[in-house]
Structure formats: C-alpha cells, structure tokens
Design a protein around this motif. Structure first.
Motif, short mmCIF file in Angstrom:
data_model
loop_
_atom_site.label_atom_id
_atom_site.label_comp_id
_atom_site.label_asym_id
_atom_site.label_seq_id
_atom_site.Cartn_x
_atom_site.Cartn_y
_atom_site.Cartn_z
N HIS A 683 47.14 -19.41 -38.30
CA HIS A 683 48.04 -18.72 -37.39
C HIS A 683 47.40 -17.52 -36.80
O HIS A 683 47.49 -17.32 -35.71
CB HIS A 683 49.25 -18.29 -38.07
CG HIS A 683 49.99 -19.81 -38.93
ND1 HIS A 683 50.28 -20.81 -38.15
CD2 HIS A 683 50.63 -19.73 -40.14
CE1 HIS A 683 50.87 -21.62 -38.85
NE2 HIS A 683 51.05 -21.02 -39.96
N THR A 686 44.78 -18.71 -34.53
CA THR A 686 45.25 -19.28 -33.36
C THR A 686 45.52 -18.14 -32.37
O THR A 686 45.42 -18.15 -31.05
CB THR A 686 46.55 -20.24 -33.64
OG1 THR A 686 46.16 -21.40 -34.26
CG2 THR A 686 47.20 -20.73 -32.27
N ALA A 687 46.16 -17.24 -32.97
CA ALA A 687 46.62 -15.94 -32.09
C ALA A 687 45.42 -15.63 -31.49
O ALA A 687 45.47 -14.86 -30.39
CB ALA A 687 47.42 -14.89 -32.77
N VAL A 690 44.27 -17.46 -28.74
CA VAL A 690 45.45 -17.84 -27.50
C VAL A 690 45.34 -16.45 -26.67
O VAL A 690 45.48 -16.44 -25.60
CB VAL A 690 46.56 -18.30 -28.12
CG1 VAL A 690 47.72 -18.04 -27.04
CG2 VAL A 690 46.59 -19.73 -28.66
N GLN A 702 52.16 -11.26 -33.10
CA GLN A 702 51.27 -12.05 -32.39
C GLN A 702 51.14 -13.52 -33.27
O GLN A 702 51.07 -14.70 -33.02
CB GLN A 702 49.86 -11.53 -31.90
CG GLN A 702 50.25 -10.70 -30.89
CD GLN A 702 48.99 -9.93 -30.52
OE1 GLN A 702 48.20 -9.56 -31.35
NE2 GLN A 702 48.59 -9.37 -29.36
N ARG A 703 50.80 -13.17 -34.51
CA ARG A 703 50.64 -14.25 -35.77
C ARG A 703 52.01 -14.95 -35.65
O ARG A 703 51.95 -16.24 -35.89
CB ARG A 703 50.23 -13.41 -36.98
CG ARG A 703 50.01 -14.51 -38.11
CD ARG A 703 49.94 -14.18 -39.44
NE ARG A 703 49.35 -15.17 -40.21
CZ ARG A 703 50.27 -15.76 -40.95
NH1 ARG A 703 51.82 -15.68 -40.68
NH2 ARG A 703 49.80 -16.72 -41.73
N ASN A 705 54.22 -15.79 -33.33
CA ASN A 705 54.34 -16.24 -32.31
C ASN A 705 53.41 -17.60 -32.37
O ASN A 705 53.74 -18.69 -31.92
CB ASN A 705 54.14 -15.55 -31.02
CG ASN A 705 55.38 -14.63 -30.80
OD1 ASN A 705 56.32 -14.56 -31.41
ND2 ASN A 705 55.02 -13.70 -29.89
N ALA A 706 52.02 -17.33 -32.90
CA ALA A 706 51.09 -18.28 -32.93
C ALA A 706 51.60 -19.25 -33.79
O ALA A 706 51.54 -20.65 -33.68
CB ALA A 706 49.87 -17.63 -33.21
N ASN A 710 51.93 -23.39 -33.14
CA ASN A 710 51.45 -24.26 -34.00
C ASN A 710 52.21 -25.17 -34.56
O ASN A 710 52.04 -26.51 -34.61
CB ASN A 710 50.66 -23.64 -35.44
CG ASN A 710 49.54 -22.98 -34.85
OD1 ASN A 710 48.62 -23.64 -34.18
ND2 ASN A 710 48.76 -22.00 -35.74
N TYR A 736 51.84 -19.88 -23.25
CA TYR A 736 51.66 -19.88 -24.60
C TYR A 736 51.05 -21.16 -24.92
O TYR A 736 49.76 -21.39 -25.36
CB TYR A 736 52.63 -19.74 -26.00
CG TYR A 736 53.03 -18.17 -25.98
CD1 TYR A 736 52.30 -17.01 -25.28
CD2 TYR A 736 53.89 -17.82 -26.87
CE1 TYR A 736 52.68 -15.78 -25.43
CE2 TYR A 736 54.02 -16.57 -27.10
CZ TYR A 736 53.53 -15.26 -26.48
OH TYR A 736 53.95 -14.19 -26.74
N TYR A 740 47.55 -22.65 -25.81
CA TYR A 740 47.22 -23.19 -26.98
C TYR A 740 46.47 -24.51 -26.85
O TYR A 740 45.17 -24.86 -27.46
CB TYR A 740 48.27 -23.77 -27.81
CG TYR A 740 48.28 -24.46 -28.97
CD1 TYR A 740 48.36 -23.79 -30.35
CD2 TYR A 740 48.23 -26.08 -28.95
CE1 TYR A 740 48.14 -24.56 -31.48
CE2 TYR A 740 48.04 -26.58 -30.18
CZ TYR A 740 48.05 -25.79 -31.38
OH TYR A 740 47.90 -26.66 -32.44
N THR A 743 42.79 -23.81 -26.17
CA THR A 743 42.12 -23.31 -27.33
C THR A 743 41.70 -24.54 -28.23
O THR A 743 40.70 -24.72 -28.84
CB THR A 743 42.84 -22.38 -28.25
OG1 THR A 743 43.33 -21.41 -27.37
CG2 THR A 743 42.14 -22.01 -29.40
#
Length: 877
Positions: A683, A686-687, A690, A702-703, A705-706, A710, A736, A740, A743
């Motif tokens: 996570h 990903t944050a 992104v 942010q984590r 939200n990621a 996910n 977002y 994603y 990414t």
C-alpha cells in the motif's frame, strides 16, 4: 342469482409490467422467467379476488392493424421490446395453454380492440366484466358493469387500482369516453400517438372539462388558455384528430366467440404442474392439488426389509462396476437406497433383522468393491459411514454446483430436470413437510422418494462426469471439491468450544452499553421514541431535528446505514444511533443467538456449505461463524468466548493480502509482482507510485487511500464508489484510479480482457478452472450489465483465492491426521484457518500450517501468512 363474471387480461401489457416490476430471473436452462412469474402472480391474485367464471387473455399480433391502414406512419405499440422479455412471450402462451386458459388474438386488431369488443359484448349478455391492463387507454371502456383493473408489480407484491365509470370521473374529472379526448390532446409516446405539442395532462383535462371534446374546443379556439395551447390547437388540430382516432378502442371487431369457450376449467393441470417445475416456480406449486404424475421408472422401485432378500441384493452388487448408494436418515439411519442397473432400484429399510449396524456394514463392504459410486450428499452420508477418504465416490450435488453455481439448491429432482431431462416429483411432492422420521411410516411414498434419490444418482453420474470433463473442471472436482467434503465433515464434527458463562457476561456488557446509548439518544432528541422504528426515527431526525440528506419513501424517511453514515460526523445523535444498531445486532445475533447452538459437549458445530456462493467461497450457517464482526472493538470481543480444550491452544493463520497477490499473478504486472516478491509494503509503494512521492515520505492518509484503491480495483470499484468510500470528489477518485492503472499498466488490460472473455463465453474462470457464469453481461439493462462487468473482474480473483484456501484446508487437515496428531482444524473464516492445537504438538502444527498454506499454489508471487496463538480466539488476532 349473482351475474356471471368475466376476467379479460391484456397479455403484453401485463407481461411488460411484470418484467419491469420483478428483478431478472432465469430458470436452470437459462430461460428468463421474471415476466411470466409476475404475470402469474397477478393472474392468481385477480382470480382469487374475482371468483370469476370466465377468463381470456388477449395478445397483439405483429401483423399490421386497421390503424396502420388509416395512418401509415403509425408504428404500433409493442416495438423495442427487450430480448429478455420477447423470449418470454411464447413461454407465457405455453403456460396459459397448459392451464386451459383461452388466448384471443387476431391479425388486424390490437389487444386493446379485442378486449374492448369482448368486454362490451359480454356486458350486453349480462356479465360483470373486469379488464386487467397496465394501459390507462382502457379506462375509456369503464362502465357500471365493466371494471378496469390496473396492477402495479413491486418487490413487496402487487397493488391494483380499480376503476368503474364513477371512479374515472372522480379521479380524472371526466367520463370514460372523454379519456379518448384527453389522449388526443396529451398524446402517448409509448403508443406513438403525438397529441398537441406543449399540452400536458393538467391543461388537457381543463380543456376537456370545459368543452367536452376536441371538436368543440376547436370551435372555441380563441377562448382557450393558456396561449401555447391555443396556438397548438390552431397549428396542429389535424394531428389531434388523428390522435383521437388512434386512441379510440374498437369495440366492434370481427371476432367470433362463444362465452362458454372462455369458461374457467381446471387451471392446475398435470401439464401446467410439469411446466411450473421446469420454470422453477416452486412457490406456485402449492396451488396444485393434482396428483403428482406417475412415471414408468416407479414400476422398478422396490421396498425390501426381508433379510434374505437384502443379502441377495448386496451379493448382486458385488459384481457391479457402477452403483448409487444413498443413505436416508436424520439423526439415525432409516435405510439405504441402491441401484446397480437400469432394471431395479431398491430401498432397504432399517426394520426387523435389518438393523442399522448390519446395513452400514454391508454398505461399507460394498463401497470397497464398486468402481464408481454416485451419491447426492456425501457429507451427510459420512455421518453414518467411516470417514475414510475414497476416490470411487462421486458427490453429484457438488458436481451440479460446479456446472451451475448460480442455483440455490441441487436436489435430486433438480438434477434430474437439468441433466436427465426428467420432471420427477420432489421430496415435498411425495412427503409434504413431514420430517424423514415422520414420513418413514408412509412406506409407498417414502420408497418412491428414496428410490428416486438412488435412481437419479445412478443415471446422472456418467452425465455429470462427462460434463465436468467437457468444461475442464473434472480435475478441480477431484482434487479440491471432493477431498474438501471430508475436511468440512471433520470440522463440523469437532466444532469449536464456547465458554457459556463468558458469552452471558458479554451479552450483559452489551446490554449495559445499549441502555446507556438509549438514554443518551433520548436526551439528544429531547423525547422518547422507538429507536428501532425507521418511521419514528425518520420523523425525529428529518422533521424535528431538520437534518439534511432526507430521502422520503412511501413508508417514511429512509434511515438506512448509508444515509445515516453521511450524517454521523456532524451529528452525535446519529453516531450514537449507528452504534446502538450495531450493538443491538451483536446482542441478538451473537450474544443471545450463539447460546442456542451450544450443544451438550459445550461446543458449537456450525455447518460449512460448499454449494452456496457462486465464486467458490465456503459459507457457514447455523450459526454463521464467518460473519462475526471484527472491525469494532466491542464486536471483536466476542471472540474471547471461543476457547480451546484443556491442554490445547488456538493457532490462527491468515493469508496476507491473498486476493491482491492473485491479481498480481493473473495480470502478470511486473511492478506488482516485484513489490510482493521484495516483501515491500504494497500500500505504501502504491501510494509512492500513484502520488509520485518518495516511499519514505508517504503519509498515513496517502497509504490508507492507496489501500482503498488496491482493494477496490479487485472488486471493480467505480470512481463513484471510491469517492464515497474516501469522502473525496468523483474527479479525484477517477484521477486515483487512472494513476493506479498507469502505475500498474497490465492490470487495466487484464481486467478489460476478463470482461471481454465473459461477454464472449458467458462465463469466466479461476486459475484452477472454476467457472462462474455471468448472464448479466448480455442483459439489455445497463445496471445489470455493469454488475456483470464487476463480477467478471472480481470472480476469477476471488474464485482463485477461494480455491487456494480450500487446498490449504485439505492439506492441513490431511497432514494432521496422517501424522496421528491430536490437533485439529476447527474453523475457516475467509482467508483464515483456526487450529485447536495440542500444546505438546505446537511446533509441529506451526510447521504444518506454514508449509501447507504457503505452498497451496505456485504463483508468480509468494504466498505469505500471519500466524498467532492464544488461549482464546480473540488473542490470536
């Protein structure tokens, strides 16, 4: 003497109403049935109310009508019908014919004209007439003796508006004949009747009330108000005249009929019964009092209790390659149904010298000698047999589930219908609602029931095996689903221990907090009311306290969770109400509810279901131990009441992010695979990717939200869904999701491909070949198709994860037993396994759990688990 009654039904209109009023339904053959089912419910409701003597259903034919000759531009009324509805029209007619209901249709006339003609002719003959239609045009037919009935089909049932002549006048301020004038002015887009532009119902009604008809209104055109209506009259009166003719129902159609042709006879015929069964209308079968059809196979059914005959039957079975053996009983064995060939089916009852022990000994021996044995529910039969795992037994209920996981049940009569093309009596048809023990004394009917079970198991076994091979699911069946039966049986047999006193204390603890919240809520509302009543709660929140987001329904304001959650942050009373609801559910469902399931051994023996979910996940019922809440502290505390036996501890092993790992493997996205194989915080990374910020600078928000993105991607989340979950704008959510996919570029292509494959094949597959049909993808309804697309994206991932946890369960159970350990697998909750481990075996059990769970599948990413131990289930998390 009361006059005779005639009911006339507008076939297409009522089918159309039912189609849009009832959610999509299909039978096991994939035939859409919601319109037919809704039509029948309306029909039966009308007949129950009317006690009619005569009945007819009128349908439109596609041939041109007299209206087309008058006005070539007239398009008729039944065009643009969805395919799912169109395919139900011939089915509806087949059902009506089977029930002996007169269908009236004639080229050149629409159903409205047929109904109008039949209604007026019948009224002249002294009949009371009820015309059933969703089309308000038919109100023009209403008289003192002709009643127009307009049904509305809803999830909660059917409501019907009734109109005699006086009712039309009361509601519309005009008489029934003037409905034609109203239609001439208003038009009707559904019937391609244009009317006058800019003239709505209110204006049209006012004009007709004042002038009587459109011709008189036109004669006084300069007096018409408002001005736009006056101008419409001047410019488009010819159009109104055409509309009037189109709206006028013909009551003198050239239809030759005798009223006795419409007489209601026996509706619930044997043919109708068989058709209702084929369409899966189980709820409607209770209306039938006809004898269940007798089938020729019943001639070969035999009840046997003589010891010598029983010996001969088992001796004969030793030379057979294939057989079916169905053990019948609840807590005790009542008998065994067997078939070895097409010649005879036997039911051997436990009676006299044929004892339960004797019969089971014979069955166990036979199981060792036959190559292929068909059963209907092996987990149930293991209650009577030893639990030695056998490779020659085929559970046909499980096979049928794999082939069609969308069914609700897999009973012998359903398997016969789906795979043998036979409509045979169900258990309820033969035994009613009596328990097996109660019905056992009805020897003839009980023998039929038992023998049908064995007959279907014997006949369907080769068919289902072949179909599993054709669909490439035979390996899944043999290596996962069949071995799983034994594992689930062991788990059910062991059960899990519950500390009864602790459960009572937990309930008291909940009650204290519930009472506290009740007082606080009353103080905040400044009045006492029933918090559990949505109606009273809605009045308090949205009328008295003037809260926003009010959604008014017919029964009051909506107080659903999604409505209240929007208010909770700003209104403490709402936050308290949500907590009150959660704790009340905890108390009733778990604190109070679980106590009812504690057996004499102080353990709860839940039932684990293999054939409930379409994705392949296992479910738990009676009680549901997989749904115990863990997100709120007070909910999680209930796990404290689940304890191991003395000298045992609980070991809990939970897969880490298994669905995301499956997504990485199935999509082949190198970035995601690399992140997992390097054991990075998925996570956080990903944050970082992104939001384009260094890994170490990622904030908790942010984590978080990621993480939502996910997991949301796995479930096909939309920008709207994500925006709701994160309380952000839809545009931010869309950004977002777009970032994603930038990414992890292969994930978007993979998910799109799943949807394409689902549309092309009608199903999608897990890594292990499990199929999930998705009929919604071919629906004409946008919402249904969107749901189907989300299912197509998620089911292969969820199905693969389900298969992996099943493999792990089987291997853990088998290894514990192979090593002769006292430790046992007792629970499975989604991605989590709970083992009651003997303290002296703790290190061995940890090794088994780690080995078997991590190696349950070979993926491009590692499978990781989190393992904890404790003196109760709560301590393991």
């Amino acid at each position: 003497m009361d006059p005779k009654k005639l009911v006339l039904i507008d076939g297409h209109s009522i089918l159309n109403r039912a189609f849009y009023g009832i959610p999509e339904l299909t039978n096991s053959e994939g035939i859409h049935t919601n319109a037919v089912y809704g039509f029948l419910n309306i029909l039966f409701k009308i007949l129950d109310e009317e006690k009619a003597d005569y009945l007819a259903v009128a349908f439109d034919l596609s041939a041109p009508t007299f209206r087309h000759e008058m006005f070539p531009e007239y398009k008729g009324t039944r065009k643009g019908m969805p395919d799912e509805l169109r395919e139900q029209v011939p089915v509806m007619k087949e059902v009506l014919n089977a029930m002996g209901v007169k269908i009236v249709e004639k080229a050149g006339y629409e159903a409205d004209d047929i109904l109008g003609t039949l209604a007026q002719k019948s009224e002249k003959e002294g009949l009371e007439v009820s015309v059933v239609s969703g089309d308000r045009d038919l109100l023009q037919l209403a008289t003192e003796h002709i009643k127009i009935r307009i049904p509305k089909t809803k999830r909660t049932g059917t409501e019907i508006e009734d109109y005699y002549e006086k009712d039309v006048v009361e509601k519309y301020q005009i008489n029934p004949k003037q409905i034609i004038e109203l239609k001439a002015l208003m038009g009707d887009s559904s019937d391609n009747i244009p009317g006058l532009p800019g003239v709505g119902e209110k204006t049209a009604t006012k004009i007709i009330v004042e002038y009587g008809n459109i011709e008189n209104a036109f004669d006084h055109v300069e007096l018409i108000k408002p001005n736009r209506a006056k101008e419409a009259f001047k410019e488009h009166f010819a159009q109104a005249e055409m509309s009037k003719k189109l709206a006028t129902i013909c009551t003198e159609c050239d239809i030759d009929f005798q009223i006795e042709e419409l007489k209601i006879g026996l509706l619930y015929t044997e043919d109708a019964y068989l058709l209702f069964k084929r369409l899966d209308f189980k709820n409607l079968l209770t209306r039938f009092n006809c004898d269940v059809p007798v089938y020729s196979v019943e001639e070969n059914f035999k009840y046997v209790s003589d010891l010598n005959q029983v010996e001969e039957i088992f001796e004969k079975g030793q030379n057979s390659k294939n057989a079916s053996i169905v053990l019948i009983g609840g807590n005790h064995l009542l008998g065994a149904a067997l078939e070895y060939s097409d010649e005879e089916t036997f039911f051997i009852g436990v009676e006299g010298f044929v004892t339960e022990e004797y019969l089971l000994e014979k069955v166990e021996k036979l199981l060792e000698q036959i190559d292929q044995v068909g059963v209907l529910d092996l987990k149930h039969e293991l209650k009577f047999l030893n639990d030695k795992e056998r490779n020659n037994i085929y559970d046909l209920g499980i096979a049928a589930y794999l082939l069609n996981p969308l069914r609700n049940s897999y009973l012998y009569d359903e398997i016969a219908k789906d795979y043998l093309g036979m409509l045979i009596p169900s258990k309820e048809d033969l035994l009613g609602k009596a328990s097996l023990e109660e019905a056992f004394n009805q020897k003839e009917e009980f023998t039929k029931f038992a023998c049908y079970c064995a007959y279907v198991a014997f006949k369907a076994m080769p068919v289902l095996i072949d179909k599993l091979k054709e669909t490439e699911m035979f390996s899944l069946y043999q290596t996962i689903e069949m071995p799983l039966i034994y594992t689930l049986y062991h788990m059910e047999t062991y059960g899990v221990k519950v500390e009864k006193e602790a459960l009572e204390q937990y309930g008291q603890q909940l009650k204290i907090r519930i009472d506290e919240l009740e007082k606080i809520i009353y103080e905040q509302a400044e009045e006492q009311f029933n918090i559990n009543s949505p109606k009273q709660l809605g009045v308090v929140l949205f009328e008295k306290l003037k809260m926003p987001h009010a959604k008014k329904t017919k029964t009051g304001y909506s107080t659903a969770a999604d409505v209240l959650e929007k208010l909770a942050a700003d209104y403490p009373i709402v936050s308290n109400i949500l907590e009150y609801r959660q704790l009340s559910k905890l108390k009733s469902t778990y604190a109070d509810g679980l106590a009812n399931y504690i057996q004499d051994d102080l353990r709860i023996h839940s039932t684990f279901n293999q054939t409930i979910t379409a994705t392949g996940r296992i479910s738990s019922t009676e009680p549901n131990l997989q749904n115990i809440p863990i997100r709120m502290d007070l909910g999680r505390l209930i796990r404290k009441v689940f304890i191991p036996e003395k000298d045992y501890v609980f070991l809990d092993a939970d897969y880490s992010q298994i669905e995301l790992r499956v997504l990485a493997h199935m999509s082949g996205d190198e970035m995601l695979i690399k992140a997992y194989n390097e054991a990075q915080d998925i996570h956080r990374i990903t944050a970082s990717q992104v939001f384009h910020i260094p890994f170490e600078e990622v904030t908790s928000l942010q984590r978080s939200n990621a993480k939502a993105v996910n997991f949301g991607i796995v479930y096909g989340i939309s920008s709207f869904g994500l925006s709701q979950g994160l309380s952000i704008s839809r545009k931010e959510a869309a950004d977002y999701i777009q970032k994603y996919f930038e990414t992890y570029p292969k994930i978007k292509g993979f998910l799109d491909k799943l949807v394409e494959e689902g549309k092309a094949n009608g199903y999608i597959c897990s890594v292990f070949g499990r199929r999930r049909p998705i009929p919604e993808l071919s629906s004409s309804n946008f919402m249904q198709r969107s749901f189907g697309e989300r299912v197509a994206m998620n089911s292969p991932i969820q199905g693969t994860a389900a298969d992996i946890i099943k493999i792990a369960m089987i291997r853990v159970d088998q290894e514990l037993r192979r090593q002769g350990l006292k430790s046992r697998l007792v629970l499975q909750v989604h991605d989590e396994l709970l083992v009651e481990a003997y303290k002296d075996e703790l290190s061995m059990v940890k090794e088994i759990l780690s080995e078997e769970m991590k190696n349950a599948a070979k993926l491009d990413v590692t499978l990781e688990i989190e393992m904890n131990q404790g003196q109760n289930w709560y301590e393991t998390k």
